[in-house]
Structure formats: structure tokens, C-alpha cells
Design an enzyme around this catalytic site. Sequence first.
Site, PDB file in Angstrom:
ATOM      1  CB  CYS A 165      93.707  27.689 -40.855  1.00 54.75           C
ATOM      2  SG  CYS A 165      93.180  25.975 -41.093  1.00 54.75           S
ATOM      3  CG  HIS A 183      91.258  29.284 -44.868  1.00 51.58           C
ATOM      4  ND1 HIS A 183      92.513  29.795 -44.634  1.00 51.58           N
ATOM      5  CD2 HIS A 183      91.307  27.976 -44.497  1.00 51.58           C
ATOM      6  CE1 HIS A 183      93.296  28.841 -44.148  1.00 51.58           C
ATOM      7  NE2 HIS A 183      92.584  27.738 -44.046  1.00 51.58           N
TER       8      HIS A 183
END
Length: 488
Positions: A333, A430
Site C-alpha cells: 500500500c 493488505h
Amino acid sequence: MARKPALMLQGTGSNVGKSVLVAGLARAMKHRGIKVAPFKPQNMSNNAGVANGGEIGRAQMLQARAAGLAPDIHMNPVLLKPESELGAQIIVQGRFVGTMRAKDYGKHKTTLMPKVMESFETLENQYDLILVEGAGSPAEINLRAGDIANMGFAEAADVPVVLIGDIDRGGVIASLVGTYAVLPAAEQTRIKGFLINKFRGDVSLFADGVTEIATRTEWAPLGILPFFQKAQLLPAEDILDLKNETNRTENFTIVVPKLPRIANFDDLDPLAAEPNVSVKIIELGQPLSQNADLILLPGSKSTIADLAVLKSEGWDLDIAAHLRHGKPIMGLCGGYQMLGKQISDPHGVEGSTETVDGLGYLDVETVLDPLKTTRPAKGTHCESGLTVEGYEIHLGQTTGSDCQRPFVEIDGQSDGAQSEDGLVTGTYMHGIFSSDEFRSYFLENLGITASGNSYNQSIDQVLDDLSEHLEAHLDINQMLEIAYAREA
């Protein structure tokens, strides 16, 4: 609407074990056949998860799992995600509503009580028992005006309270009795009982201490809970819970810089659970280890600000040396965004409008925008063809030539990038290491023998063990009597 049984667990301070105890009690109630749901009016954490299209704290994700439920945005109606020392993003019922400085939020939070109550009543309509988690401590009486996290909520919803004291940090008698002393009479009586958490040694040695607390407060003693070592295997709620090293083995070392605004760090938990892997969290002021086999750049709440810190620490030089030795690096991310050539913030999403140079190891560029991507993600790892599951929470779009070598395919769309030599990888996904087959492939591709264990099954086993631990040492029947008295 008829009121349902409810019980609120508050603490004498942060990190006394509220989140873990609510999870354990939720699993215990599930085992007893009670339809139970967790609820936290206000949470402050950059460790968020996705629930029916919105964001809630990861602790409530774990508590929902303990209760055998899918997570719901109503389980954590207000989530504060710190962006700096002075301000945070405000998430209400799963949705981003703006960024606010702490002093301004203090004035604004009273306007959120209707949403908090709406969410609580939504859960009341669906479940037979609500376990409520407070935040910080009710003894923070300087924050009492407009409070929605502790006694302000308990009073508005008329929910009884049990207070938790942490003996491991010392001064537990003073912290419990001191909390009683600073509360007004109505709030003193709203607390119906107390328990002692994280006791090490012979619990009988504290019998006189329990008596003193009960005498001085007139609260019912509900038990002394011995230290539960396995709690460290559960996903961490707070950045303070991150340890410098999560495993002692030196077979394979993953190094993670502890950036000030690190987010979604429970990505590391499945890796740390592997017996042949050591995950080392590197504090500010320390060099990234020369013995690192893999450097993993974690998620960040403020990518540009954390990138500046990374460079000021000289960690960019450590990363360059790591790559010169032919060792891999991965970004998740915000860490993925840092690995690119450039990050632009034309709308001032993270504060000011600016464009900064990234680390330059991926031929990609990121443009931040106000529209946040928040969704569960299930796809295919491009290299192995394995199914992976996780979630996305990010601002911005990343494009560039290295995206032609994507990391995963999600719903027919490519995600992530890889350098031409294969040493540098990034993805927005994630939770990917919770996928057992992928984790095994990932590690074995790096020359490490994976355990083959099921990470999710191991978490459920810890929750079951925690449930038994609470049943053995707490008076849960009396806690239920307190909760069910609300229904009367």
C-alpha cells in the site's frame, strides 16, 4: 424498542487489555449459545479493516470473528485515523467525512453521538447481548465534556460498566481507586464491578488488594486474570504493541521500518507466526539491519510524510545497499507508493499540495485523490496462479510501465507492480499473507521452508483458549447478571 442486555468494559488506561477481553468474552458467549456482538463507539487506530464496504478498527474485526460474525460498520461507528501529532481522518459509520485537528474534534464530537446511538441500536435489533469496549480511561475527566467513548456513551445508552485494571504495569490499586475518586457519584455507581488483568504469579497473594479495592469503591470483584501469553499471537490493535523482534530464529529475517504513521501492520502477523521467519521492527534512529533477507515497507496513513522520515533516517541508503546485494524488497500500500518514482498530491489529501520523488525502484507514479478505495479483495497471484484474499484501503492511483508486471489480478483488474529484475514488488492488497498457500509459496520462493500451518485456524484456536482462560478465572455469570439487569 426493547432494551437488550449490554455490558461495557472500560479501563484505567490504554493498553490494559480491553480489546482482547472483549474478544475473549465474545467467544465465550458464542460457546454459551448467546448471540453476541461487539461495539466500540469511538476508536483511534490506523490499523483498520473493511466491513461491508466501509472501515472499522481491526480490533472490532477480531471481536466480530470471535463472536462468529461478519464485521459490520456499526460495530465501530467512529474511527479516528491519526495523520499527524495534531490531526486525524474522521471515519463515521465506515465512511471518510473529513480531516480534523484534535482541538477542533473535541468541539465536534458531540455531533457524532446520534450516529453512535444509531449504530448501537442497530446492533441491539439484531443481537441478544452487546459487549461494548471503551477507549482510554474514564478518569480522563478533562475529556468528559461531549464524551462519546466512555461514560458519555454509557450514560446515553444506560449501559453498566466493568472497569479493568492492569497489574502488570504496577499501581493497580491506585489506578482503580483513583478512577473511582475522580468520577462523579453517578458514574461511580454506573461501574458495577472490576477485574484485575495480566497477573503474574500466585493470585492468592493479591487477595488483600482485591478486598481493599472492593471496600474503597463498593464495586464487585469479578476476578483476577493471570497473564495470557498467547494474546501476543492475536493481531495487534495499537502501534505500541509492535515488538522489535517477533521471533528469535535467524533462519530468514524480514526487516520493517517503524514509520511514524505506520498502518495496517497486522499484515506482518502471518509472517511472524512462521517458525523459520524472524520479523524485526526497526525503531527510528536505528539502521536497517545489514542481515535483512527481505525489507518490507508497510502501509502508511500519510505516505509523503513517512517517506520524508524514511529518507531523513538514512533508511533509503540502507535500502539501496540491500538491493545492491541482490536482496528483495516489497512494499504494501503506502510502502508500494514509496517505491515508485513520484508521488503527487494535487488536492492536498495528506495536507499540502505537493509532488515528491519516491525511492525510484519501481517505474510507477502515484497520484493521490480524495476518493478512497475501500473493499474486500479476492484475486489471483499472477506468478503462481494461487488464490489470495485480503482487502484494500488506500487513496490514489498508481500507473507506470512496471504495472505491466502486476502482482495480483482482482476482479479482472491488475494490481501492483514488479521491477524487471524481480527484486522489487509492490501491491495495494493488505492481508495477503493470511492466504496460507500463497504465504508458503512466497516463502519457499525465497528459499525458506514454510510451516504449512493455517494462520486463520491458529487465530481461532487462540480465541478458544482465551475463552477457556476467562471462564476459568473470571466470574462471567456475575458479569452476565450485570449485563442482563439492563433489560429489566
